[in-house]
Design a protein around this motif. Structure first.
Motif, PDB file in Angstrom:
ATOM      1  N   GLY A 131     -10.925 -18.256  16.063  1.00  0.00           N
ATOM      2  CA  GLY A 131     -10.537 -19.246  17.175  1.00  0.00           C
ATOM      3  C   GLY A 131      -9.278 -19.908  16.739  1.00  0.00           C
ATOM      4  O   GLY A 131      -8.236 -20.352  17.694  1.00  0.00           O
ATOM      5  N   TRP A 132      -8.367 -20.082  15.623  1.00  0.00           N
ATOM      6  CA  TRP A 132      -6.698 -20.485  15.303  1.00  0.00           C
ATOM      7  C   TRP A 132      -5.822 -19.379  15.469  1.00  0.00           C
ATOM      8  O   TRP A 132      -4.968 -19.590  15.525  1.00  0.00           O
ATOM      9  CB  TRP A 132      -7.115 -20.103  13.460  1.00  0.00           C
ATOM     10  CG  TRP A 132      -8.053 -19.267  12.721  1.00  0.00           C
ATOM     11  CD1 TRP A 132      -9.098 -18.538  12.836  1.00  0.00           C
ATOM     12  CD2 TRP A 132      -7.034 -17.529  12.358  1.00  0.00           C
ATOM     13  NE1 TRP A 132      -9.532 -17.264  12.412  1.00  0.00           N
ATOM     14  CE2 TRP A 132      -7.906 -16.676  11.988  1.00  0.00           C
ATOM     15  CE3 TRP A 132      -5.252 -17.577  12.424  1.00  0.00           C
ATOM     16  CZ2 TRP A 132      -7.147 -15.538  11.306  1.00  0.00           C
ATOM     17  CZ3 TRP A 132      -5.005 -16.660  12.158  1.00  0.00           C
ATOM     18  CH2 TRP A 132      -6.400 -15.658  11.249  1.00  0.00           C
ATOM     19  N   THR A 133      -6.625 -18.182  15.791  1.00  0.00           N
ATOM     20  CA  THR A 133      -5.521 -17.535  16.510  1.00  0.00           C
ATOM     21  C   THR A 133      -5.149 -17.265  18.391  1.00  0.00           C
ATOM     22  O   THR A 133      -6.234 -17.328  18.280  1.00  0.00           O
ATOM     23  CB  THR A 133      -5.122 -15.731  15.107  1.00  0.00           C
ATOM     24  OG1 THR A 133      -4.595 -14.851  16.230  1.00  0.00           O
ATOM     25  CG2 THR A 133      -6.980 -15.259  16.123  1.00  0.00           C
ATOM     26  N   ASN A 134      -3.795 -16.728  18.068  1.00  0.00           N
ATOM     27  CA  ASN A 134      -4.377 -16.621  19.878  1.00  0.00           C
ATOM     28  C   ASN A 134      -3.906 -14.261  19.719  1.00  0.00           C
ATOM     29  O   ASN A 134      -3.856 -14.673  21.037  1.00  0.00           O
ATOM     30  CB  ASN A 134      -2.570 -17.182  19.989  1.00  0.00           C
ATOM     31  CG  ASN A 134      -1.484 -16.050  19.716  1.00  0.00           C
ATOM     32  OD1 ASN A 134      -1.010 -15.794  18.676  1.00  0.00           O
ATOM     33  ND2 ASN A 134      -0.065 -16.785  19.706  1.00  0.00           N
ATOM     34  N   GLY A 135      -4.433 -14.651  18.744  1.00  0.00           N
ATOM     35  CA  GLY A 135      -4.496 -12.811  19.050  1.00  0.00           C
ATOM     36  C   GLY A 135      -3.562 -11.661  19.283  1.00  0.00           C
ATOM     37  O   GLY A 135      -3.822 -10.238  18.797  1.00  0.00           O
ATOM     38  N   ASN A 136      -2.611 -11.978  19.156  1.00  0.00           N
ATOM     39  CA  ASN A 136      -1.118 -11.582  19.346  1.00  0.00           C
ATOM     40  C   ASN A 136      -0.603 -11.207  17.448  1.00  0.00           C
ATOM     41  O   ASN A 136      -0.795 -11.773  16.600  1.00  0.00           O
ATOM     42  CB  ASN A 136       0.522 -12.124  19.042  1.00  0.00           C
ATOM     43  CG  ASN A 136       0.255 -12.625  20.619  1.00  0.00           C
ATOM     44  OD1 ASN A 136      -0.326 -12.214  21.497  1.00  0.00           O
ATOM     45  ND2 ASN A 136       1.397 -13.832  21.426  1.00  0.00           N
ATOM     46  N   THR A 137      -0.816  -9.611  17.564  1.00  0.00           N
ATOM     47  CA  THR A 137      -1.479  -9.007  15.995  1.00  0.00           C
ATOM     48  C   THR A 137       0.325  -7.718  15.866  1.00  0.00           C
ATOM     49  O   THR A 137       0.776  -7.394  16.793  1.00  0.00           O
ATOM     50  CB  THR A 137      -2.480  -8.313  15.823  1.00  0.00           C
ATOM     51  OG1 THR A 137      -3.617  -9.618  16.217  1.00  0.00           O
ATOM     52  CG2 THR A 137      -3.340  -7.868  14.439  1.00  0.00           C
ATOM     53  N   GLY A 138       0.971  -8.497  14.768  1.00  0.00           N
ATOM     54  CA  GLY A 138       1.561  -7.111  14.474  1.00  0.00           C
ATOM     55  C   GLY A 138       1.090  -6.339  13.114  1.00  0.00           C
ATOM     56  O   GLY A 138       0.028  -7.404  11.997  1.00  0.00           O
ATOM     57  N   MET A 139       1.124  -5.100  12.749  1.00  0.00           N
ATOM     58  CA  MET A 139       0.542  -4.232  11.746  1.00  0.00           C
ATOM     59  C   MET A 139       1.295  -3.343  10.956  1.00  0.00           C
ATOM     60  O   MET A 139       3.021  -3.496  11.653  1.00  0.00           O
ATOM     61  CB  MET A 139      -0.436  -3.275  12.056  1.00  0.00           C
ATOM     62  CG  MET A 139      -2.189  -3.542  12.507  1.00  0.00           C
ATOM     63  SD  MET A 139      -3.003  -2.086  12.904  1.00  0.00           S
ATOM     64  CE  MET A 139      -3.365  -1.508  11.510  1.00  0.00           C
ATOM     65  N   ILE A 140       0.786  -3.619   9.816  1.00  0.00           N
ATOM     66  CA  ILE A 140       2.566  -3.317   8.741  1.00  0.00           C
ATOM     67  C   ILE A 140       2.031  -2.501   7.376  1.00  0.00           C
ATOM     68  O   ILE A 140       0.931  -3.207   6.819  1.00  0.00           O
ATOM     69  CB  ILE A 140       3.613  -4.677   8.501  1.00  0.00           C
ATOM     70  CG1 ILE A 140       4.879  -3.892   7.805  1.00  0.00           C
ATOM     71  CG2 ILE A 140       2.808  -5.743   7.344  1.00  0.00           C
ATOM     72  CD1 ILE A 140       6.012  -5.053   7.403  1.00  0.00           C
ATOM     73  N   GLY A 141       2.408  -1.364   6.744  1.00  0.00           N
ATOM     74  CA  GLY A 141       1.820  -1.210   5.578  1.00  0.00           C
ATOM     75  C   GLY A 141       2.682   0.417   5.533  1.00  0.00           C
ATOM     76  O   GLY A 141       3.148   0.644   6.257  1.00  0.00           O
ATOM     77  N   LYS A 142       3.133   0.886   3.905  1.00  0.00           N
ATOM     78  CA  LYS A 142       3.467   1.812   3.815  1.00  0.00           C
ATOM     79  C   LYS A 142       2.744   2.890   3.090  1.00  0.00           C
ATOM     80  O   LYS A 142       1.062   2.874   3.061  1.00  0.00           O
ATOM     81  CB  LYS A 142       3.964   1.241   2.126  1.00  0.00           C
ATOM     82  CG  LYS A 142       4.737   2.795   1.392  1.00  0.00           C
ATOM     83  CD  LYS A 142       5.113   2.421   0.089  1.00  0.00           C
ATOM     84  CE  LYS A 142       5.536   3.883  -0.607  1.00  0.00           C
ATOM     85  NZ  LYS A 142       6.126   3.532  -1.787  1.00  0.00           N
ATOM     86  N   SER A 143       2.312   3.868   3.878  1.00  0.00           N
ATOM     87  CA  SER A 143       1.726   5.287   3.839  1.00  0.00           C
ATOM     88  C   SER A 143       0.394   5.434   4.179  1.00  0.00           C
ATOM     89  O   SER A 143       0.399   5.328   5.095  1.00  0.00           O
ATOM     90  CB  SER A 143       1.536   5.097   2.169  1.00  0.00           C
ATOM     91  OG  SER A 143       2.179   7.013   1.789  1.00  0.00           O
ATOM     92  N   TYR A 144       0.155   5.013   3.572  1.00  0.00           N
ATOM     93  CA  TYR A 144      -1.394   5.086   4.287  1.00  0.00           C
ATOM     94  C   TYR A 144      -1.790   4.132   4.928  1.00  0.00           C
ATOM     95  O   TYR A 144      -2.618   4.181   6.356  1.00  0.00           O
ATOM     96  CB  TYR A 144      -2.864   5.352   3.010  1.00  0.00           C
ATOM     97  CG  TYR A 144      -4.175   5.411   3.487  1.00  0.00           C
ATOM     98  CD1 TYR A 144      -4.798   5.731   4.756  1.00  0.00           C
ATOM     99  CD2 TYR A 144      -4.742   6.735   2.097  1.00  0.00           C
ATOM    100  CE1 TYR A 144      -6.339   5.809   4.856  1.00  0.00           C
ATOM    101  CE2 TYR A 144      -6.190   6.827   2.731  1.00  0.00           C
ATOM    102  CZ  TYR A 144      -7.059   6.474   3.364  1.00  0.00           C
ATOM    103  OH  TYR A 144      -7.794   6.815   3.802  1.00  0.00           O
ATOM    104  N   ASP A 145      -1.316   2.915   4.627  1.00  0.00           N
ATOM    105  CA  ASP A 145      -1.428   1.944   5.316  1.00  0.00           C
ATOM    106  C   ASP A 145      -1.111   1.743   6.899  1.00  0.00           C
ATOM    107  O   ASP A 145      -1.488   1.842   7.781  1.00  0.00           O
ATOM    108  CB  ASP A 145      -0.924   0.608   5.219  1.00  0.00           C
ATOM    109  CG  ASP A 145      -1.725   0.419   3.140  1.00  0.00           C
ATOM    110  OD1 ASP A 145      -2.301   1.153   2.970  1.00  0.00           O
ATOM    111  OD2 ASP A 145      -1.643  -1.109   2.303  1.00  0.00           O
ATOM    112  N   GLY A 146      -0.180   2.287   6.441  1.00  0.00           N
ATOM    113  CA  GLY A 146       1.166   2.352   7.564  1.00  0.00           C
ATOM    114  C   GLY A 146       0.658   3.621   8.790  1.00  0.00           C
ATOM    115  O   GLY A 146       0.236   3.891  10.083  1.00  0.00           O
ATOM    116  N   THR A 147      -0.339   4.353   7.776  1.00  0.00           N
ATOM    117  CA  THR A 147      -0.670   5.270   8.831  1.00  0.00           C
ATOM    118  C   THR A 147      -1.661   5.393   9.610  1.00  0.00           C
ATOM    119  O   THR A 147      -2.236   5.010  10.588  1.00  0.00           O
ATOM    120  CB  THR A 147      -1.611   6.737   8.014  1.00  0.00           C
ATOM    121  OG1 THR A 147      -0.693   7.672   6.670  1.00  0.00           O
ATOM    122  CG2 THR A 147      -2.307   7.857   8.527  1.00  0.00           C
ATOM    123  N   VAL A 148      -2.720   4.357   9.339  1.00  0.00           N
ATOM    124  CA  VAL A 148      -3.713   3.255   9.618  1.00  0.00           C
ATOM    125  C   VAL A 148      -3.063   2.852  10.854  1.00  0.00           C
ATOM    126  O   VAL A 148      -4.206   2.960  12.321  1.00  0.00           O
ATOM    127  CB  VAL A 148      -4.273   2.551   8.766  1.00  0.00           C
ATOM    128  CG1 VAL A 148      -5.881   1.413   9.540  1.00  0.00           C
ATOM    129  CG2 VAL A 148      -5.588   3.771   8.080  1.00  0.00           C
TER     130      VAL A 148
END
Length: 649
Positions: free
Chosen positions: A182-199
């Motif tokens: 309930g603390w978030t408005n749901g707006n999400t940004g994903m970040i990551g290098k390599s395997y993480d960015g692939t996900v």
């Protein structure tokens, strides 16, 4: 998030504090930048386990993935909701993240203490939550690693769903009380290098609601293209090696059946099986609703540049809002090669995409490109609109294997011949470009009279006659001339890690915001290989299915050369080299064939900025070049890499 849908947010009276876009809609003006106004010491640090709604380990229960959260305490106390930055990774326990291989740490009660990298230190005081997800089968999560498959993608997608009120989470791995977001408005940004960015690429390709942007750094777009180059195998292993590398010890025991499926579904023949089709995100670019900020090293020989090139082109075809940084490094995070500018740009990107701040980043140049170590240029659109694929052709020269490159087609019957030598690489070929050597055929322009820029992906069509039932082909583009470049073949892949540290936000006793600086590691060279492509000649009829070759029979195949952006300066020469096994970059075939190349039926389509007119101007009136036969200097041979899309973990 499409930029034309953004709504200006935040009333001027609230400029001094962080405010959610929902609370500011309709305001005439808003802030341009989020400020570090929240306490990092007092931030809420907690763990939940999100139900993925799949049973990857077949134990009769749906898997739960561990989600560690750090978020500012004050917004919730004030009744305001905040956006989330997420990094979903398999590396938090086994190997660590970043240049210093940081791992998550916990106190005696299992409460998170250290979150790797700087995302928490920098962004939490500015009103963002940071969420670090352990992929299924890793660290404290249930399930099994399936290397880019449904379990990997669903591990992170389920968290986005939960953040948007569509999923379930609990306070423990088994049982536990329900946990709400309930603390978030749901707006999400994903970040990551390599395997993480692939996900991140994979989750964006599902079209999940609430994912507003992704920042894939050196990320894979198709897992087949990570392990194979058009049928030619890489790394001498398949995805089962990587699965075993990142899985938790207890997962290795319960996930043997999943491991076997990875082995059975990914034969080393190089055939494009169903397993690989399910791990190809490019065809699903039409589902992407998130904006995409791509970062890639143009000399990345781990996650090769074909990955960003084909993903970028597919996103462009679908009109996805996007931005790109291309460096001269190998598999390196921009925090290590352009730290200050990177953090500033990433900050503005997330403010725009997740908070809706009208800070103008959407009206700035689309592309930043490193032209020389620490020297950058920009482009309003990438590739530039004047870029056009131009056909250039190899021709016979005065000595065997030392040919010409121009627009004129070779005469019928003109040929060159080479014998595959698996011990030699592209650097060996380029160093001897002006020598007749048995392992390659090289073709060069005369010295250019003007700069010539190539921007995007290339193709080389080769007509070859093998002497054996199997054969590999490689094609590389080379800039022949002196330059100072980042030493991408060095262990640091273009950077040197220093002892000095800089800090990026507040720290706690268990989570420092201070990281070792890095500087460019350079090399003075006589040539630069800047684009590459490989294939098994047996895929001549179908890139997804290899066939035995008939010795003495002619075959025509088109190789995709990886995306790049490179300027060949006036006075330098542009070269195309065709060879067999590119040592260290593809595995050798079972035989060492001799191949005859029909020059009349061989050509390259290269993305020149300015098209054929630019090539004609750059090659017009150039003086004759007499090959000296001297050995040229380049970087060291490419290092043979293990299949670890986190780079050096």
């Amino acid at each position: 998030m499409k930029w034309h849908r953004l709504i200006p947010v935040a009333a001027a009276a609230l400029m001094a504090v962080m405010i959610s876009p929902a609370g500011a809609q309709g305001a005439a003006a808003g802030p341009k930048e989020s400020k570090p106004v929240y306490s990092y010491d007092d931030a809420i640090r907690e763990s939940v386990w999100v139900d993925t709604r799949i049973d990857g380990d077949s134990d009769g229960k749906t898997d739960r993935v561990a989600v560690d959260i750090v978020r500012p305490r004050e917004p919730a106390q004030q009744g305001r909701k905040i956006p989330v930055i997420m990094d979903a990774s398999p590396y938090y326990a086994c190997c660590g993240r970043g240049n210093e291989s940081q791992k998550k740490t916990y106190d005696a009660n299992g409460k998170p203490v250290q979150f790797p990298l700087y995302y928490d230190n920098y962004f939490v005081p500015r009103g963002y939550g940071f969420v670090a997800v352990d992929l299924a089968g890793t660290s404290r999560s249930d399930g099994c690693v399936d290397v880019g498959g449904r379990s990997d993608v669903q591990s992170a997608k389920a968290v986005v769903d939960w953040l948007n009120g569509r999923g379930k989470a609990y306070t423990t791995r088994t049982g536990g009380a329900p946990a709400k977001a309930g603390w978030t408005n749901g707006n999400t940004g994903m970040i990551g290098k390599s395997y993480d960015g692939t996900v991140a690429n994979g989750v964006a390709a599902t079209g999940v609601e609430g994912l507003k942007t992704i920042v894939p750094i050196g990320a894979i777009s198709s897992w087949y293209d990570y392990y194979f180059a058009q049928g030619a195998p890489l790394y001498d292993s398949g995805p089962e090696w990587l699965s075993d590398y990142v899985e938790s010890p207890e997962a290795r025991e319960r996930c043997k059946a999943v491991q076997q499926k990875l082995i059975d579904g990914a034969p080393r023949t190089g055939d494009l099986t169903r397993l690989w089709s399910e791990r190809d995100h490019v065809p699903d670019a039409d589902k992407v609703e998130a904006s995409v900020f791509v970062v890639h090293g143009m000399q990345d020989l781990n996650v090769r540049t074909k990955h960003f090139g084909q993903w970028w082109d597919a996103l462009a075809d679908e009109g996805v809002d996007r931005k790109i940084w291309l460096s001269q490094t190998g598999h390196v995070d921009p925090f290590e090669f352009r730290r200050g500018d990177w953090v500033k740009t990433l900050h503005r990107w997330f403010d725009h995409e997740l908070l809706g701040y009208d800070n103008g980043i959407d009206r700035e140049p689309m592309a930043d490109i490193e032209r020389a170590p620490d020297q950058w240029s920009t482009d309003k659109v990438w590739p530039p609109r004047s870029t056009d694929a131009t056909t250039v052709r190899p021709g016979k020269g005065a000595a065997p294997g030392v040919g010409t490159l121009g627009v004129k087609r070779a005469k019928p019957g003109a040929t060159e011949t080479f014998t595959d030598d698996p011990k030699l690489s592209e650097t060996d070929w380029a160093a001897q470009i002006d020598r007749s050597t048995p392992s390659k055929a090289g073709f060069t322009t005369q010295p250019l009279t003007r700069d010539l820029r190539l921007s995007g992906s290339s193709k080389v069509t080769v007509t070859a006659t093998p002497s054996t039932p199997t054969a590999h082909l490689s094609a590389v583009l080379v800039d022949l001339g002196p330059a100072t470049i980042r030493d991408y073949a060095d262990a640091g892949e273009g950077i040197t890690t220093l002892l000095e540290r800089t800090c990026w936000g507040p720290s706690t006793a268990g989570d420092s915001s201070c990281f070792k600086d890095a500087a460019a590691k350079t090399a003075d060279v006589d040539y630069t290989v800047f684009s590459r492509g490989w294939a098994d000649l047996g895929t001549y009829a179908d890139p997804g299915k290899g066939r035995p070759l008939t010795p003495g029979k002619q075959y025509t195949i088109t190789l995709d050369l990886a995306a790049s952006d490179h300027v060949v300066p006036a006075g330098h020469r542009l070269a195309l080299i065709v060879g067999g096994t590119d040592a260290g970059l593809i595995d050798p075939p079972s035989t060492t064939p001799t191949l005859g190349i029909d020059l009349h039926r061989t050509a390259a389509k290269l993305p020149f900025v300015g098209g054929d007119k630019a090539f004609a101007r750059a090659t017009a009136g150039s003086g004759a070049h007499t090959p000296s036969g001297a050995l040229l200097d380049g970087v060291a041979e490419p290092r043979s890499l293990r299949p670890i899309p986190g780079g050096t973990p």
